[in-house]
Motif scaffolding. Structure first.
Motif, PDB file in Angstrom:
ATOM      1  N   ARG A 211     -10.165  -2.145  -0.989  1.00 35.29           N
ATOM      2  CA  ARG A 211     -11.329  -0.798  -0.238  1.00 35.29           C
ATOM      3  C   ARG A 211     -13.039  -1.611  -0.151  1.00 35.29           C
TER       4      ARG A 211
ATOM      5  N   GLN B  60       0.545  -1.381  -0.019  1.00 43.45           N
ATOM      6  CA  GLN B  60       0.174  -0.281  -0.076  1.00 43.45           C
ATOM      7  C   GLN B  60       0.964   1.775  -0.227  1.00 43.45           C
TER       8      GLN B  60
ATOM      9  N   LYS C  51     -23.634  -2.161   9.395  1.00 48.21           N
ATOM     10  CA  LYS C  51     -22.647  -1.021   9.689  1.00 48.21           C
ATOM     11  C   LYS C  51     -22.755   0.444   8.595  1.00 48.21           C
TER      12      LYS C  51
ATOM     13  N   GLU D 119     -12.724   1.507   4.137  1.00 47.83           N
ATOM     14  CA  GLU D 119     -13.351   0.009   3.337  1.00 47.83           C
ATOM     15  C   GLU D 119     -15.578   1.066   3.214  1.00 47.83           C
TER      16      GLU D 119
ATOM     17  N   TYR E 196     -10.247  -9.140   7.908  1.00 48.70           N
ATOM     18  CA  TYR E 196     -11.876  -9.586   8.680  1.00 48.70           C
ATOM     19  C   TYR E 196     -12.622  -8.355   7.912  1.00 48.70           C
ATOM     20  N   ARG E 197     -12.262  -7.489   7.136  1.00 45.67           N
ATOM     21  CA  ARG E 197     -12.853  -6.691   5.823  1.00 45.67           C
ATOM     22  C   ARG E 197     -13.764  -7.706   4.719  1.00 45.67           C
TER      23      ARG E 197
ATOM     24  N   GLY F 288      -6.823   2.988   4.353  1.00 47.16           N
ATOM     25  CA  GLY F 288      -8.019   3.008   5.667  1.00 47.16           C
ATOM     26  C   GLY F 288      -8.949   2.880   5.510  1.00 47.16           C
TER      27      GLY F 288
END
Ligand code: ATP
Length: 580
Positions: free
Chosen positions: A555, A153, A270, A485, A186-187, A483
């Motif tokens: 992302r 990145q 969310k 998502e 975890y994304r 940073g």
């Protein structure tokens, strides 16, 4: 610069006429070179004449002389001038800090700092890394450095970030480091991650991404709602025609929005899981997507991270109306303008005013204002006018702002009020920066605002985060998305030729005792020096664009959709990488 030109004209009286580029462009570009070096924390004093190579195209054979005697000299004079006022420029801070640390700074030990944490470490430049190392040493032997980063990145090459960041930090002491790998994601939906992995592996094997399956593969147990065929989708279109490209983008957003609405009917999500992001490479692309959304009827409310235009915001125009009314307090036009602003809730009776002479109109407006200010500030308008000329101007303006609360009039919504207040504060910061506070006058503020508003100066406004619990659609650059998502990532521009080094209009660097530069002027004339290497730049550029693509793809939480331009002929583009 003028001095330089005069000197050159002494040698050759026709010098100015023979210049192959306009003087204003030459000035702009040589200052651009200075900025590129400062972006990378490079100290001009460390560059010697012998490290500047020789000009290659020889369109401007005196380029090195120009850089040395104008750019470096001007920067030195500017920084010395700042010192007189006990000020330093932000861009100089890291260099000064480094110099202080080189000289030794014993006081730091007294702070007993035990850890220094640094995030996004891949984006640090060499001088910043040296500063961290020196800081650690100066604090005390027990102070530990904790750094987190991902070389894949690393997208701030223009600011001096290099893939060697971690190696440089470790130096000769690799044993002194405890290295931990974060391999669980975890994304992102695990199925999408598998599809990505094929792309990353191929980029890794071609050497454009520091990725190997064994070391870099991420595992995930995340499972989102997209069907298998919706995870990574290529939408082909004839994007040679702009209208078709934008119709396609709007169509994709609308379809994704409907899917999210269906999902939200039976599941709470969310904010990130309710956000669709259109990720682009440049700010002009953000503008184009916004325009397309407007043309589409404005049904899609696209939020932008690049912010609006500070000098055209109501908070700025209102403030200008206040300052103008104070400056022109005998002119009914300015008074009426102020009364109509968000600073007051007064409603003017124009029918009544129309029958009055100018003097009577002014008298009536002052009466209305006196009454209003008496009520809100317990002093008349006339008293406020006299105070603004006898007391520190910003202090009086702040008192008026706080007493009249224009943000309440501007919006009934908390988010709107927050936006107004935050950009009012931003404007004041700009004004303070423009002039030293103790010397600031009302007239200066008036002129500053007038010029910036009327000439349409572009300055990005501050954005305020808000969440109305609905679906968010954002359009932003990949750099600003770092940073973050989003449920869905849409890549509408994948056809740019990422290997085209002619696109590099200006670059300057100082590496291994060699200063390199390349400049392309507005009339397409180019100049570069022998230290600038085009093939190196070609590879570096492709590698960096590949890393930017990596950031964009990663992302996504649920799915990613990219538009393939069927008319595209670029040999290497995001599209060709994704297709591979
Ligand atoms: N241990 C965990 N358990 C559950 N969820 C987690 C955990 N750690 C992180 N997450 C979630 O995973 C997502 C990504 O985390 P985070 O942004 O911290 O990762 P990152 O490594 O900084 O990512 P990137 O560098 O790609 O931006 C976030 O939604 C976060 O809440």
């Amino acid at each position: 610069m003028s001095e330089f030109l005069e000197n050159m004209e002494e040698e050759n009286p026709n010098f100015a006429n023979e210049l192959p580029v306009p003087v204003y462009d030459l000035k702009k570009k040589i200052m651009g070179i200075a900025d590129r070096l400062l972006d990378k924390s490079i100290d001009f004093d460390s560059i010697s004449g012998s490290e500047m190579g020789t000009t290659v195209e020889n369109n401007i054979p005196y380029m090195n002389k120009l850089i040395e005697s104008v750019v470096f000299q001007a920067e030195r004079e500017y920084l010395d001038g700042m010192k007189i006022y006990n000020e330093i420029d932000l861009k100089e801070c890291i260099l000064i800090l480094n110099k202080i640390l080189i000289e030794g700074c014993t006081k730091l030990e007294n702070y007993h700092i035990r850890y220094l944490f640094i995030d996004e470490f891949q984006d640090t430049d060499d001088v910043q890394i040296e500063v961290f190392q020196r800081l650690q040493k100066a604090i005390n032997a027990d102070c530990k450095l904790f750094v987190v980063g991902d070389l894949k990145q690393s997208i701030y090459r223009f600011r001096g970030a290099k893939l060697s960041a971690f190696t440089k930090l470790k130096g000769n002491n690799s044993d002194g480091w405890d290295v931990h790998k974060l391999n669980i994601n975890y994304r992102t939906d695990s199925r999408l991650l598998n599809l990505y992995d094929e792309i990353f592996k191929s980029m890794g094997s071609q050497g454009t991404l520091p990725y190997t399956y064994e070391k870099d593969r991420l595992s995930s147990e995340v499972c989102k709602e997209a069907k298998d065929e919706e995870l990574l989708v290529c939408v082909p279109c004839h994007a040679k025609d702009d209208d078709i490209r934008y119709e396609t983008i709007m169509g994709i957003i609308k379809a994704e929005k409907i899917k999210l609405e269906k999902l939200m009917a039976h599941k709470e999500l969310k904010k990130e899981e309710r956000t669709i992001a259109v990720l682009v490479r440049n700010n002009w692309q953000v503008d184009s997507v916004l325009k397309a959304a407007e043309k589409d009827g404005g049904e899609l409310n696209i939020e932008i991270k690049t912010g609006g235009d500070l000098f055209q915001l109501e908070s700025t125009i209102d403030f200008y109306k206040l300052v103008s009314a104070l400056c022109n307090n005998t002119n009914p036009v300015y008074l009426a303008n102020f009364i109509e602003s968000n600073y007051t809730d007064l409603i003017l009776d124009y029918a009544k005013l129309r029958g009055l002479s100018e003097t009577e109109t002014k008298k009536e407006l002052v009466r209305v204002l006196d009454e209003f200010f008496e009520l809100r500030m317990r002093k008349t308008w006339r008293k406020v006018v006299s105070e603004v000329y006898s007391q520190p101007v910003l202090f009086v303006l702040k008192q008026i702002y706080e007493a009249l609360r224009p943000w309440k009039q501007y919006s009934k919504q908390f988010d709107g009020q927050k936006f107004y207040m935050s950009n009012y504060e931003y404007l004041l910061e700009k004004i303070i920066k423009f002039s030293r506070v103790d010397a600031l006058t009302l007239n200066q503020i008036n002129v500053y605002l007038g010029i910036n508003i009327l000439t349409g100066q572009r300055q990005m406004a501050r954005t305020v985060e808000f969440d109305d619990k609905g679906i968010h659609i954002v359009c932003t650059t990949v750099h600003k998305s770092k940073g973050l998502e989003y449920a869905t990532v849409i890549l509408p521009y994948t056809d740019d030729d990422i290997g085209n080094t002619n696109k590099v209009k200006l670059e300057a660097n100082y590496l291994e005792s060699k200063m390199s530069y390349v400049v392309q002027f507005e009339n397409k004339i180019r100049e570069s020096n022998s230290n600038y290497c085009d093939p190196d730049e070609f590879n570096e550029q492709i590698a960096e664009e590949s890393r930017i693509l990596y950031v964009a793809l990663t992302r996504a939480i649920k799915n990613c959709i990219w538009i393939k331009n069927i008319d595209d002929k670029s040999p290497i583009s995001w599209g060709s990488i994704l297709e591979d």
